[in-house]
Design a protein around this motif. Structure first.
Motif: not given
Lengths: 355, 493
Positions: A35-40, A52-54, A58-60, A87-97
């Protein structure tokens, strides 16, 4: 019932558990793992740079279509390079048709404004739906943050090489039929715009299945012409099964030498406005956006990353092999194109509403 | 041509290609076994790897993985009544009852044998038809597809079991629910209840899994015990099934040809090939009244057709660059990446690649079956596992499979609703296969009815293929009546 030893049953059970895990694979592939950490992000924006942030996140990457289509192929081509660049951990492709890309775009629009969700936007499907205020639309594409254009998506009018019409000049005056899939999307919006702009005597026949359905109808001679993305028709054009007679785009289209642009044919003011609007939609083509409200620094970081990825020689080589044009655009120029795309003239809106 | 065949077979069998073929087959079989993962997903997963492979290796990997997905799917269809993907739907109708009779091993044997033979015949059809495919594809417009689908409606009588009226009701209900969603002609939304999920209509996968997998598991929970009822014959081996295929070889060949021909026609959708073959197998084997109770013909018909379909579907994909299905669209993209340009050049400089594709279709089908065969004995034992262990696992896998249809919560709701409908239909003796056939054909009929009406009007009746199909329809509907009248007359005299 229990004639087998415990060992066999245990083995069976383990196998099935393993299968369940594999079955989760496609879902797992398409959901952010953490989950993204929007705290700071609001308290200390100065200390943390976008880079630094990225790092390690994980980028969707939302694709509002099923796997396998043009938008999906572009997203899957870019994703691994983007991952390295961000520099992200992963970029995942999510199909939402669903709903002609409306469902996926809705989901993208309401995602957290942290810059961890990006979406490839089907402009020709979503802009008319938004302007016409159609049922189900929850997004406002005027509010999203535009990141970069991967490629323009020139729209082309094709006829059969054996048909009665062989040039756009003939098409303008003839009684014609045009095949289309439904009352939304590129196979419908483009011909409606052409009919409105040039006062054509054309009838649109809807209900064909996909662009292979509309193209085959032209090849069989069931209809005179069809319109749609150039990229889906390039192989049929190269084979001589379809003949392009006019193209809609802002820029030159090097893939189709000698095919005229629709712009010079537009004489009246109304016609010019209509053709300008659909030309800029075509030119904005396959563009990437991130959620509304993402900090400007991150939008710029994303945009820079995309531009670097789209100039990577390795990616360009792959794209060339796969016949996928790449023409990146970012910043003010992209913004200008998208703004023009929204200026649908009254005549076009009326024509689209008439269905 | 033969010389070409020889040289490309030799080039197909070099070690690296064989390794990629083995990887492809393993991947395809396992993914096919899991419900909800069809050929499209398998290809999309493999796509990133083909950029860095040689043309031959890439063809070996992609074609072999895609070719055996239906083989893997047949196993879950037979064992649990959970079709791996819609192409295995018809295998459930008789395959699952065979498991219930304790013949799971035999049923899998039949499926493996007929899949292999079907796949090979599909490849042969591909080889023979590539040069002449243009006129075939060009003669199938919307009007022809409409009448072909109407002919398919007659299959409802085969799928209805002992009660034709109830079968007809189920079939009509299937056509009705196929109308949910956007009307492509007017853009009107029908029965969508303001839900975006329903815009594109009900998805095939959750409906199918609900009707069969969920309802059977609910039934099993209520009755208790294991899937296989009564004495389980452990000696029942896949070899018996393979022998069944040998005995019925001519039927397997005919069903494979049906599958391949349906595969060739773009837009008809490979999902109906296994139904038409099932119906045909029932008609021609003379076992019509026993269909659905676990007869061998009910498994070998659809299984032969769904593997043969792949060869057929490759014909327009390779010859025109026009993909007939989503899976073929992905494959076409992959072929372009590895430098194969579909179209008219295919019979010239690229012929060796085409022959390689055909060789890979044949080899991977044989290898896929050979790979599963040693495990059948163990797989068949799953049918003796008690419901308390089995049902939760199968239900979870089914839910994940249904969710894969569009990754939306609506998929799960659809699954559960149709699970309930399926259970009630089973209890009241309504045919679930008839409902599914109506559901698939309804979409094709509606789409093509509007198209042909708008394109040709009443003139459509003058088209030659339409005329032939109309004759066939009249024969199917009135043939039995005339026959019985004639017999009656004879009796009177």
């Amino acid at each position: 019932m229990f004639r087998y030893s415990k060992k066999i049953r245990n083995t069976c059970f383990l196998m099935v558990v393993l299968l369940i895990i594999i079955a989760f694979l496609p879902i797992g592939c398409s959901k952010p793992a953490d989950q993204p950490a929007p705290a700071n992000q609001t308290q200390e924006p100065a200390k943390e740079t976008a880079a630094d942030f990225y790092k390690g996140k994980t980028v969707t990457f939302i694709v509002p279509f099923n796997p396998g289509g043009g938008f999906d192929t572009y997203a899957r081509l870019v994703a691994p390079y983007l991952e390295a660049e961000l520099g992200a951990k992963s970029v995942v492709v999510e199909n939402i048709p669903g709903g002609g890309s409306i469902i996926g775009t809705n989901k993208f629009y309401t995602s957290d404004p942290d810059g961890l969700t990006i979406c490839i936007i089907n402009l020709i499907g979503t802009i008319p739906s938004q302007v016409l205020n159609e049922e189900g639309v929850e997004f406002d594409l005027k509010n999203v943050e535009w990141v970069a254009r991967i490629a323009s998506d020139p729209q082309v009018l094709v006829v059969s090489p054996e048909g009665k019409i062989q040039a756009f000049e003939d098409f303008l005056t003839a009684n014609t039929t045009i095949s289309s899939t439904s009352t939304t999307g590129s196979t419908y919006v483009n011909p409606v715009a052409m009919i409105a702009a040039f006062e054509l005597q054309s009838k649109i026949v809807t209900g064909f299945e996909g662009s292979s359905g509309t193209d085959l109808a032209v090849m069989r001679g069931d209809v005179d012409a069809t319109m749609g993305s150039m990229s889906s028709k390039l192989s049929a054009i190269a084979n001589g099964d379809l003949k392009p007679i006019v193209v809609i785009n802002e820029e030159e289209v090097p893939e189709l030498p000698g095919v005229p642009n629709a712009k010079p044919f537009a004489k009246s003011n109304e016609a010019k406005q209509i053709i300008n609007a659909i030309s800029s939609i075509a030119a904005a083509g396959r563009s990437i956006a991130t959620s509304p409200g993402v900090p400007q620094e991150r939008v710029e970081f994303l945009s820079d990353a995309f531009m670097k990825v789209l100039n990577n020689p390795e990616l360009l080589d792959k794209a060339a092999k796969a016949d996928m044009p790449i023409n990146p655009l970012a910043g003010d120029e992209l913004k200008k194109l998208i703004d023009t795309s929204f200026q649908l003239p009254e005549e076009l809106i009326k024509a689209l509403e008439a269905k | 041509m033969l010389e070409m065949l020889g040289t490309s077979l030799v080039s197909a069998l070099t070690p690296p290609q064989i390794i990629y073929m083995i990887i492809g087959v393993l991947f395809g079989v396992v993914m096919g076994f899991i419900p909800g993962i069809g050929g499209v997903f398998v290809l999309v997963m493999l796509l990133p790897f083909v950029f860095n492979l040689s043309t031959e290796a890439a063809i070996a990997l992609l074609i072999s993985a895609h070719a055996v997905v239906a083989t893997g799917g047949s196993i879950s269809a037979i064992l649990f009544g959970v079709p791996g993907s819609p192409v295995n739907a018809a295998t459930v109708f008789d395959g699952y009852p065979m498991s219930q009779k304790g013949q799971a091993g035999r049923a899998i044997g039949v499926a493996l044998g007929s899949s292999t033979l079907g796949g090979i015949i599909g490849a042969i059809v591909l080889l023979m038809l590539i040069p002449v495919v243009r006129p075939i594809v060009m003669s199938f417009g919307p009007a022809e597809m409409l009448f072909l689908a109407l002919t398919g409606v007659s299959m409802i009588s085969v799928l209805s079991g002992s009660n034709p009226i109830k079968g007809a009701i189920a079939g009509m209900f299937g056509i009705l629910i196929s109308l949910v969603g956007e009307d492509w002609v007017t853009g009107a939304m029908r029965y969508t209840f303001n839900s975006l999920y329903l815009w594109d209509g009900l998805k095939m996968l959750p409906v199918l899994l609900g009707l069969f997998a969920v309802s059977e598991m609910v039934h099993l929970c209520i009755t208790g015990g294991a899937i296989a009822k009564g004495r389980v014959k452990i000696e029942d081996s896949p070899i018996t099934g393979l022998l069944d295929v040998v005995k019925n070889w001519w039927l397997v060949v005919k069903c494979a040809v049906i599958g391949a021909v349906i595969g060739i026609i773009p837009g008809l959708g490979g999902d109906i090939a296994n139904f038409i073959a099932y119906g045909y197998a029932g008609q021609s084997s003379g076992n019509k009244n026993n269909m659905g109770t676990g007869v061998v013909q009910g498994v070998l018909g659809p299984e032969s057709a769904n593997n043969a379909k792949e060869g057929g579907a490759l014909v327009p994909t390779l010859a025109f660059g026009i993909p007939g299905s989503a899976g073929m669209a992905v494959l076409l993209g992959a072929l372009t990446i590895i430098g194969l340009i579909p179209g008219r050049d295919l019979l010239g400089p690229q012929l060796s690649s085409v022959i390689l594709i055909i060789a890979m279709l044949v080899i991977s089908n044989i290898f896929g079956a050979a790979l599963i065969l040693p495990f059948v004995k163990y797989l068949a034992r799953i049918t003796t596992v008690n419901v308390t262990i089995l049902a939760p696992i199968v239900l979870i896998i089914t839910m994940i499979g249904a969710f894969n249809a569009s990754r939306s919560f609506g998929d799960i709701v659809t699954l559960l609703i149709f699970g309930f409908i399926g259970y009630e239909m089973k209890k009241l003796g309504y045919s679930r296969p008839a409902l599914i056939l109506g559901f698939i054909l309804g979409v094709i009929i509606e789409r093509n009815m509007w198209l042909s009406y708008n394109l040709y009007g009443i003139e459509m009746m003058k088209r030659p293929v339409v005329l032939i199909l109309t004759m066939l329809l009249l024969l199917i509907f009135f043939g039995p009546v005339i026959k019985s009248k004639m017999a009656h007359k004879k009796g009177v005299i």
